[in-house]
Design an enzyme around this catalytic site. Structure first.
Site, PDB file in Angstrom:
ATOM      1  N   ASP A  13     -15.323 -34.412 -17.052  1.00 12.17           N
ATOM      2  CA  ASP A  13     -16.460 -33.945 -17.848  1.00 12.17           C
ATOM      3  C   ASP A  13     -17.489 -35.060 -18.018  1.00 12.17           C
ATOM      4  OD1 ASP A  13     -17.925 -32.112 -19.288  1.00 12.17           O
ATOM      5  OD2 ASP A  13     -16.721 -32.261 -21.116  1.00 12.17           O
ATOM      6  N   ASN A  61     -17.766 -21.459 -16.709  1.00  9.72           N
ATOM      7  CA  ASN A  61     -18.913 -22.159 -16.122  1.00  9.72           C
ATOM      8  C   ASN A  61     -19.904 -21.226 -15.417  1.00  9.72           C
ATOM      9  OD1 ASN A  61     -16.968 -25.144 -15.328  1.00  9.72           O
ATOM     10  ND2 ASN A  61     -18.356 -24.811 -17.065  1.00  9.72           N
TER      11      ASN A  61
HETATM   12  C1  IPE Z   1     -14.660 -28.066 -18.706  1.00 11.40           C
HETATM   13  O1  IPE Z   1     -15.852 -28.710 -18.984  1.00 11.40           O
HETATM   14  C2  IPE Z   1     -14.664 -27.514 -17.298  1.00 11.40           C
HETATM   15  C3  IPE Z   1     -14.685 -28.498 -16.215  1.00 11.40           C
HETATM   16  C4  IPE Z   1     -14.629 -29.797 -16.358  1.00 11.40           C
HETATM   17  C5  IPE Z   1     -14.743 -27.938 -14.893  1.00 11.40           C
HETATM   18  P1  IPE Z   1     -17.071 -27.950 -19.692  1.00 11.40           P
HETATM   19  O2  IPE Z   1     -18.169 -28.948 -19.772  1.00 11.40           O
HETATM   20  O3  IPE Z   1     -17.349 -26.682 -18.989  1.00 11.40           O
HETATM   21  O4  IPE Z   1     -16.461 -27.621 -21.127  1.00 11.40           O
HETATM   22  P2  IPE Z   1     -17.191 -27.361 -22.517  1.00 11.40           P
HETATM   23  O5  IPE Z   1     -18.203 -26.280 -22.309  1.00 11.40           O
HETATM   24  O6  IPE Z   1     -17.829 -28.648 -22.923  1.00 11.40           O
HETATM   25  O7  IPE Z   1     -16.078 -26.982 -23.446  1.00 11.40           O
HETATM   26  C1  IPE Z   2     -18.267 -31.472 -15.724  1.00 16.40           C
HETATM   27  O1  IPE Z   2     -19.478 -32.032 -16.107  1.00 16.40           O
HETATM   28  C2  IPE Z   2     -18.366 -30.721 -14.418  1.00 16.40           C
HETATM   29  C3  IPE Z   2     -18.308 -29.265 -14.544  1.00 16.40           C
HETATM   30  C4  IPE Z   2     -18.098 -28.596 -15.654  1.00 16.40           C
HETATM   31  C5  IPE Z   2     -18.513 -28.507 -13.332  1.00 16.40           C
HETATM   32  P1  IPE Z   2     -20.530 -31.210 -16.942  1.00 16.40           P
HETATM   33  O2  IPE Z   2     -21.457 -30.523 -15.997  1.00 16.40           O
HETATM   34  O3  IPE Z   2     -19.854 -30.342 -17.923  1.00 16.40           O
HETATM   35  O4  IPE Z   2     -21.316 -32.372 -17.695  1.00 16.40           O
HETATM   36  P2  IPE Z   2     -21.818 -32.384 -19.192  1.00 16.40           P
HETATM   37  O5  IPE Z   2     -20.646 -32.052 -20.060  1.00 16.40           O
HETATM   38  O6  IPE Z   2     -22.899 -31.342 -19.291  1.00 16.40           O
HETATM   39  O7  IPE Z   2     -22.332 -33.762 -19.413  1.00 16.40           O
HETATM   40 MG    MG Z   3     -19.210 -30.600 -19.826  1.00 16.17          MG
END
Ligand code: IPE
Ligand code: IPE
Ligand code: MG
Length: 245
Positions: A13, A61
């Site tokens: 993340d 997502n």
């Molecule tokens: C969890 O991260 C999913 C992945 C890392 C693929 P998100 O960024 O989607 O989670 P939330 O929305 O912060 O809970």
């Molecule tokens: C994790 O990084 C990757 C996926 C969820 C695909 P994020 O895209 O959630 O990055 P932040 O949380 O917005 O910084």
């Molecule tokens: Mg994220």
């Protein structure tokens, strides 16, 4: 290294925040997450981790804007094309858990997923699991449906439904439960990751954003894991003995 976790599961993340902090588009953060993941794969192989699971796309997502979702789908296609043979050469077995047959998943990606699993099916140096279009609740819903089908067909007596019956109907029944779950970027939640499997996992949260993570950060997380006393509901040993991890 003593007490190496057999299965490490990672919630990668912070890609978007990493990119925003540099004035880049969120998708460039995803691109920079790739070398981080492959450094971690090499590190895990070197340490002797047997199973590594990475959360690459959650069932939630899809709510992101169309440009980012399309980018992530194509990114997965490209990544499998560029990296599949490299993982195969290292003796890594590739698995995917999640809803690959969802009509929103591009056909080309579904084919690449199936090909990568097939190509590497005889490998045993390490198992690399990609949690893609994965959600723990959906995984449990699917297991419940399979159980209902088996009961309806007379193959399963409701009185015999136990933990093992559910575990046997998850996406990858042979996958051991994760010993260690790592989440980067400072968020303190599971976000629907491995709900059943992580019932007794140790969690390590780090503020490092995923693109800045590497094999050394992995080692730091494992050292923290090794300081934990895993009790699985048992009493604290009067002698203060350490858990066996
Ligand atoms: C969890 O991260 C999913 C992945 C890392 C693929 P998100 O960024 O989607 O989670 P939330 O929305 O912060 O809970
Ligand atoms: C994790 O990084 C990757 C996926 C969820 C695909 P994020 O895209 O959630 O990055 P932040 O949380 O917005 O910084
Ligand atoms: Mg994220």
């Amino acid at each position: 290294m003593a007490r190496v976790p057999r299965h490490v599961a990672i919630i990668m993340d912070g890609n978007g925040r990493w990119a925003n902090a540099r004035g880049l588009h969120r998708t460039q953060g995803h691109a920079r997450g790739e070398p981080a993941l492959f450094d971690v794969i090499d590190g895990a192989l070197g340490i002797g981790v047997e199973w590594l699971t990475a959360y690459t796309f959650s069932t939630e997502n899809w709510s992101r804007d169309e440009y980012e979702v399309d980018y992530l789908m194509q990114f997965n296609v490209d990544l499998l094309q560029r990296r599949r043979d490299e993982l195969h050469a290292k003796g890594i077995r590739i698995h995917f858990i999640g809803e690959r047959d969802d009509p929103r998943v591009p056909q080309e990606l579904r084919e690449r997923i199936n090909d990568a699993e097939e190509l590497t099916s005889g490998n045993d140096h390490m198992h690399m699991v990609f949690a893609f279009n994965y959600g723990g609740r959906t995984e449990l819903v699917k297991a419940a449906r399979r159980i209902a089908d088996d009961v309806m067909a007379g193959r399963l007596d409701p009185a015999e439904i136990d933990h093992a019956a559910i575990a046997a109907r998850l996406y990858l029944p042979d996958m051991p439960d994760p010993d260690l779950v790592i989440r980067t970027s400072g968020e303190l939640r599971t976000s629907n990751y491995l709900l059943w499997e992580a019932a007794y996992s140790e969690y390590v949260f780090t503020s490092v954003l995923w693109p800045d993570f590497d094999r050394q950060t992995l080692v730091d997380c494992i050292i923290e894991y090794q300081s934990r006393d895993r009790r699985f509901g048992g009493a604290i040993d009067a002698a203060g003995a350490e858990g066996d991890g």
